[in-house]
Write a protein that holds these residues in place. Sequence first.
Motif, PDB file in Angstrom:
ATOM      1  N   LEU A  98      -3.715   2.446  14.900  1.00  0.00           N
ATOM      2  CA  LEU A  98      -3.195   2.566  13.540  1.00  0.00           C
ATOM      3  C   LEU A  98      -4.273   2.215  12.520  1.00  0.00           C
ATOM      4  O   LEU A  98      -4.913   1.160  12.628  1.00  0.00           O
ATOM      5  CB  LEU A  98      -1.993   1.640  13.361  1.00  0.00           C
ATOM      6  N   ALA A  99      -4.463   3.095  11.562  1.00  0.00           N
ATOM      7  CA  ALA A  99      -5.410   2.887  10.453  1.00  0.00           C
ATOM      8  C   ALA A  99      -6.830   2.599  10.956  1.00  0.00           C
ATOM      9  O   ALA A  99      -7.595   1.940  10.274  1.00  0.00           O
ATOM     10  CB  ALA A  99      -4.916   1.768   9.542  1.00  0.00           C
TER      11      ALA A  99
ATOM     12  N   LEU B 269      -0.607  -4.296   8.504  1.00  0.00           N
ATOM     13  CA  LEU B 269      -0.880  -2.998   7.883  1.00  0.00           C
ATOM     14  C   LEU B 269      -0.795  -3.045   6.366  1.00  0.00           C
ATOM     15  O   LEU B 269      -1.453  -2.267   5.674  1.00  0.00           O
ATOM     16  CB  LEU B 269       0.091  -1.944   8.426  1.00  0.00           C
ATOM     17  N   HIS B 270       0.007  -3.955   5.850  1.00  0.00           N
ATOM     18  CA  HIS B 270       0.193  -4.061   4.405  1.00  0.00           C
ATOM     19  C   HIS B 270      -0.518  -5.286   3.826  1.00  0.00           C
ATOM     20  O   HIS B 270      -0.201  -5.715   2.714  1.00  0.00           O
ATOM     21  CB  HIS B 270       1.687  -4.069   4.069  1.00  0.00           C
TER      22      HIS B 270
ATOM     23  N   TYR C 211      -6.086  -1.252  14.081  1.00  0.00           N
ATOM     24  CA  TYR C 211      -5.240  -1.977  15.024  1.00  0.00           C
ATOM     25  C   TYR C 211      -4.887  -1.103  16.211  1.00  0.00           C
ATOM     26  O   TYR C 211      -4.624   0.084  16.067  1.00  0.00           O
ATOM     27  CB  TYR C 211      -3.944  -2.439  14.347  1.00  0.00           C
TER      28      TYR C 211
END
Length: 74
Positions: A25-26, A67-68, A29
């Motif tokens: 992810l992104a 993620l945020h 991660y």
Amino acid sequence: MAPFEINSMIENLVNYEDSDITYTLANKYKLSYTKKLKSVQICDIEKDIIHYYGEIDKATLALFNMLHNKSMDI
């Protein structure tokens, strides 16, 4: 990414625990499940740190916060 999407990915990992599935992810991660430890693994690729979570809800919240860019107290 919404918490329900993260939760769905984690549940998929647990359901297919005999398979080797990894989500990236992104580009930051890696999300996977280890049957041996019965836990969700979230690896911070940049920092080379692995976090282990035995509960799906805690793993979901932790990954959402990562993620945020929110503070983590989990």
